[in-house]
Design a protein around this motif. Sequence first.
Motif, PDB file in Angstrom:
ATOM      1  N   PHE A 133      -2.390 -10.557  -5.917  1.00 21.14           N
ATOM      2  CA  PHE A 133      -0.980 -10.662  -5.536  1.00 21.14           C
ATOM      3  C   PHE A 133      -0.301 -11.833  -6.218  1.00 21.14           C
ATOM      4  O   PHE A 133      -0.906 -12.873  -6.438  1.00 21.14           O
ATOM      5  CB  PHE A 133      -0.859 -10.873  -4.019  1.00 21.14           C
ATOM      6  N   SER A 134       0.975 -11.643  -6.515  1.00 20.88           N
ATOM      7  CA  SER A 134       1.804 -12.758  -6.970  1.00 20.88           C
ATOM      8  C   SER A 134       3.111 -12.699  -6.188  1.00 20.88           C
ATOM      9  O   SER A 134       3.628 -11.616  -5.896  1.00 20.88           O
ATOM     10  CB  SER A 134       2.055 -12.691  -8.480  1.00 20.88           C
ATOM     11  N   GLU A 136       3.873  -8.868  -5.289  1.00 25.05           N
ATOM     12  CA  GLU A 136       3.650  -7.814  -6.268  1.00 25.05           C
ATOM     13  C   GLU A 136       2.169  -7.755  -6.607  1.00 25.05           C
ATOM     14  O   GLU A 136       1.457  -8.757  -6.523  1.00 25.05           O
ATOM     15  CB  GLU A 136       4.418  -8.092  -7.559  1.00 25.05           C
ATOM     16  N   PHE A 137       1.725  -6.564  -7.004  1.00 24.38           N
ATOM     17  CA  PHE A 137       0.376  -6.402  -7.530  1.00 24.38           C
ATOM     18  C   PHE A 137       0.379  -5.244  -8.510  1.00 24.38           C
ATOM     19  O   PHE A 137       1.204  -4.341  -8.427  1.00 24.38           O
ATOM     20  CB  PHE A 137      -0.662  -6.187  -6.414  1.00 24.38           C
ATOM     21  N   LEU A 138      -0.540  -5.287  -9.455  1.00 23.27           N
ATOM     22  CA  LEU A 138      -0.673  -4.248 -10.461  1.00 23.27           C
ATOM     23  C   LEU A 138      -1.823  -3.335 -10.064  1.00 23.27           C
ATOM     24  O   LEU A 138      -2.928  -3.805  -9.782  1.00 23.27           O
ATOM     25  CB  LEU A 138      -0.943  -4.875 -11.827  1.00 23.27           C
ATOM     26  N   ALA A 139      -1.558  -2.034 -10.014  1.00 21.14           N
ATOM     27  CA  ALA A 139      -2.597  -1.046  -9.700  1.00 21.14           C
ATOM     28  C   ALA A 139      -2.178   0.305 -10.239  1.00 21.14           C
ATOM     29  O   ALA A 139      -1.002   0.655 -10.199  1.00 21.14           O
ATOM     30  CB  ALA A 139      -2.818  -0.970  -8.190  1.00 21.14           C
ATOM     31  N   SER A 167       4.972  -9.475   4.647  1.00 23.50           N
ATOM     32  CA  SER A 167       4.278  -9.239   5.913  1.00 23.50           C
ATOM     33  C   SER A 167       3.036  -8.367   5.741  1.00 23.50           C
ATOM     34  O   SER A 167       2.139  -8.397   6.580  1.00 23.50           O
ATOM     35  CB  SER A 167       5.226  -8.578   6.916  1.00 23.50           C
ATOM     36  N   LEU A 168       2.934  -7.621   4.636  1.00 20.62           N
ATOM     37  CA  LEU A 168       1.785  -6.740   4.411  1.00 20.62           C
ATOM     38  C   LEU A 168       0.645  -7.424   3.662  1.00 20.62           C
ATOM     39  O   LEU A 168      -0.463  -6.899   3.596  1.00 20.62           O
ATOM     40  CB  LEU A 168       2.210  -5.496   3.637  1.00 20.62           C
ATOM     41  N   ARG A 169       0.894  -8.585   3.114  1.00 19.29           N
ATOM     42  CA  ARG A 169      -0.102  -9.295   2.304  1.00 19.29           C
ATOM     43  C   ARG A 169      -1.435  -9.489   3.033  1.00 19.29           C
ATOM     44  O   ARG A 169      -2.488  -9.212   2.454  1.00 19.29           O
ATOM     45  CB  ARG A 169       0.492 -10.618   1.822  1.00 19.29           C
TER      46      ARG A 169
END
Length: 101
Positions: free
Chosen positions: A30-31, A38-41, A51-53
């Motif tokens: 995550f960034s 954000e995350f790359l997938a 809140s979902l992190r």
Amino acid sequence: FRLEKAPYEQLSHVTDDCRVRLASLHQLSFSAHGDNFEFLAAGRLWTVPKSLRPALGLLHNAREVSVTDLVRALTEPSAKGDLFKSLNVLAHNGVILLEKN
């Protein structure tokens, strides 16, 4: 292996009795991006509410985690709806794999 059910489970809606794991990444990286993360997938950049992190940070490709455990990881109980929406989108796009109990 439950190959005969796998395609149907993958396209079904996430419920409390599901178990999930990442399809390929070991874990999400995550960034921070403003008030979100954000995350790359799966070749895409995904943006999710901060809140979902805590919940999405539990996902791994080597082990399944119950959706119930993901909900417990939320620091804001009101984020459960956002978690379910995000998990459904991630499942339909092949980022996570679903298994119904």
